[in-house]
Scaffold this active site. Structure first.
Site, short mmCIF file in Angstrom:
data_model
loop_
_atom_site.label_atom_id
_atom_site.label_comp_id
_atom_site.label_asym_id
_atom_site.label_seq_id
_atom_site.Cartn_x
_atom_site.Cartn_y
_atom_site.Cartn_z
N GLU A 98 178.47 16.62 29.61
CA GLU A 98 178.11 15.50 30.48
C GLU A 98 176.71 15.75 31.02
OE1 GLU A 98 180.80 14.15 33.44
OE2 GLU A 98 182.53 14.47 32.14
N LYS B 72 178.97 19.47 38.37
CA LYS B 72 177.72 20.14 38.01
C LYS B 72 176.61 19.13 38.27
CE LYS B 72 177.63 18.82 33.16
NZ LYS B 72 177.52 19.23 31.77
N GLY C 108 178.54 30.68 39.82
CA GLY C 108 178.71 29.46 40.59
C GLY C 108 180.04 29.45 41.30
N LEU D 16 179.90 17.54 23.35
CA LEU D 16 178.92 16.91 24.24
C LEU D 16 179.11 17.39 25.67
CD1 LEU D 16 179.50 13.25 22.98
CD2 LEU D 16 177.92 14.96 22.07
N CYS E 58 186.79 18.99 31.18
CA CYS E 58 187.11 19.63 29.90
C CYS E 58 187.57 21.08 30.02
CB CYS E 58 185.90 19.56 28.99
SG CYS E 58 185.37 17.87 28.72
N LYS F 227 187.39 23.50 18.70
CA LYS F 227 187.08 22.87 19.99
C LYS F 227 187.63 23.70 21.15
CE LYS F 227 185.94 20.19 23.14
NZ LYS F 227 185.35 18.91 23.31
N GLU G 166 184.13 16.87 19.37
CA GLU G 166 182.80 16.66 19.97
C GLU G 166 182.44 17.86 20.84
OE1 GLU G 166 182.40 16.16 23.41
OE2 GLU G 166 184.51 16.03 23.98
#
Ligand code: UGA
Length: 446
Positions: A153, A319, A251, A151, A258, A202, A149
């Site tokens: 958050e 984040k 940042g 994705l 992850c 991945k 995946e």
């Protein structure tokens, strides 16, 4: 599009998003989750994850009879044609991925999987796990597929329904094609490959993103020293199509559930394969220094030392757009400031949005700051404010009221998120990362 009977094991972030989105594509989905209280809540469409669109999709799926939640993995797989494993693979001993949950599910479902079904791994697992899964299962009539995946958050539903690509890997072409057929309605480019390559995609993607961020954070530091402006530099480089504009915002470091786990896991995998992955080691090391770097800026902003000084922290999640505190760079900065003796108060809009005892327990256990639920309380009597998460609402704050509450008139913007001019009008000095104006001095209130 053909409608498949799908089981999704695990109703965490990835599992719940996968289940709800597949149901919205017309498949009949049963989601098996080990936590009975969570199953009970989900059956009422009570979703505790802060994820735009997810509660609505869960409610829709339940109402349409295309989505159901059951306790346990075996119960979910009864008549499934495709079974997704979406269980956590946290960072284990020495940085390797901990596969305990995956193995526990395999043991539970081994004798229950219908003949001819396809078992799909969506969890991020070390290269070679599909082969090990097949061996552990010991079922010639069940094909194993890797379908990672991608994705994020906070935009998981959008990412699922508008994917840049679908990656499916298996030694069985027919099984891989059945899994790609689930996504047929999305019209995304599909990479069909072997399982090991799909598993590698991945890690390769997440580690590349981490590399981009460590690079830009290092570049920001260099820009500051050379009097260049990181905002202009990233705009200039990001307009090159080969580089792209995203993932170029400096940042307080990259975090979350992850990137830190996957960079460490790939490091361990490389070591085990006898490969010295020097670039990746530097990427991780640069990130490990980032919290100190932001803390140094805060110390400088309050006159050299934070010991005994009250500092207000704006944003604590890893984040914006999430209520997730796992591996949050904001908490890493808070940890450094606390260790240097600062008196910390924190505020985060994501932690107000839902009843979430876990987050509050985690903060209480860390014991490094006092959490307040009003942005003016975080500013009250603080020598400085520090922005650590890029919540949009921070940009729109009433800086005159903030200035009145503050003891000192300085904001360290660890996300380069605020408008320095708006602060200057309220008499507040702004200090960002890597900006020509990073050391911008206080201008007179307008
Ligand atoms: C990440 C990947 O982006 C997803 O593609 C992947 O599917 C997911 O991990 C996963 O493996 O499950 P996520 O953990 O939600 O998604 O977080 P990101 O949006 O990637 O952000 C990671 C960190 O980088 C955050 O701390 C974020 O604040 C930071 N970041 C991101 C920056 O500092 N600057 C940027 O420009 C972008």
């Amino acid at each position: 599009m053909h409608s498949y009977r799908v089981a999704v094991i695990g109703a965490g972030y990835v599992g719940l998003t996968t289940a709800a989105c597949l149901a919205s594509l017309g498949h009949r989905v049963t989601c098996g989750e080990v936590d009975a209280a969570k199953v009970e809540r989900l059956r009422r469409a009570d979703v505790r994850i802060l994820e735009p669109g997810l509660p609505e999709l869960v409610a829709e799926g339940l109402a349409a009879g295309r989505l159901d939640f059951v306790v346990g993995a075996a119960a979910a797989t009864a008549d499934a044609e495709v079974v997704f494993l979406c269980v956590p693979t946290p960072m284990g001993e020495g940085g390797t991925a901990d596969l305990t949950a995956v193995e526990a599910v395999l043991t539970e479902v081994r004798d229950h999987l219908p003949a001819g079904c396809v078992l799909v791994n969506k969890s991020t697992v070390p290269v070679g796990t599909a082969e090990r899964t097949a061996a552990l299962l010991g079922r010639d009539d069940v094909a194993v597929v890797s379908n990672p995946e991608f994705l994020r958050e906070g935009s998981g539903v959008r990412d699922f329904l508008n994917p840049d690509r679908i990656v499916v890997g298996s030694r069985s072409r027919a099984a891989a094609e059945r899994v790609s057929a689930l996504y047929a309605g999305l019209g995304a480019p599909t990479v069909l490959t072997d399982a090991a390559s799909a598993e590698m995609v991945k890690y390769a993607a997440n580690c590349f993103l981490a590399m981009k961020l460590s690079y830009v954070n290092s570049l920001a530091e260099l820009c500051e020293r050379l009097g260049a402006d990181i905002g202009d530099v990233t705009e200039g480089m990001g307009r090159d199509n080969r580089i792209g504009p995203s993932f170029l915002d400096p940042g307080p470091g990259w975090g979350g559930s992850c990137l830190p786990k996957d960079t460490n896991a790939l490091m361990r995998v490389a070591e085990a394969a006898g490969f010295d992955f020097g670039i990746l080691r530097s990427v991780i090391a640069a990130n490990d220094r980032q919290a100190d770097r932001v803390a140094d800026k805060v110390a400088e902003a309050v006159g050299g030392s934070v010991a005994g000084v009250r500092i207000g922290l704006l944003g604590l999640t890893f984040k914006a757009g999430t209520n997730d505190l796992r591996d949050s760079p904001a908490l890493a900065v808070a940890g450094v400031l606390h260790a240097r003796g600062a008196d910390l108060v924190g505020y985060d809009p994501g932690l107000l949005a839902l009843d979430q005892p876990e987050a509050h327990d985690l903060l209480a256990a860390a014991g490094i700051l006092t959490l307040v639920d009003d942005v003016l309380d975080v500013a009250k009597d603080a020598a400085a404010l520090v922005v650590l998460t890029e919540w949009p609402e921070f940009r729109g704050l009433d800086w005159h009221r903030v200035a009145d509450a503050l003891a000192g008139r300085v904001v360290v913007d660890g996300r380069n998120h605020l408008d320095p001019d708006a602060l200057a009008k309220a008499g507040i000095a702004w200090r960002g990362l890597g900006h020509r104006h990073a050391q911008q001095s206080l201008t007179a209130p307008a």
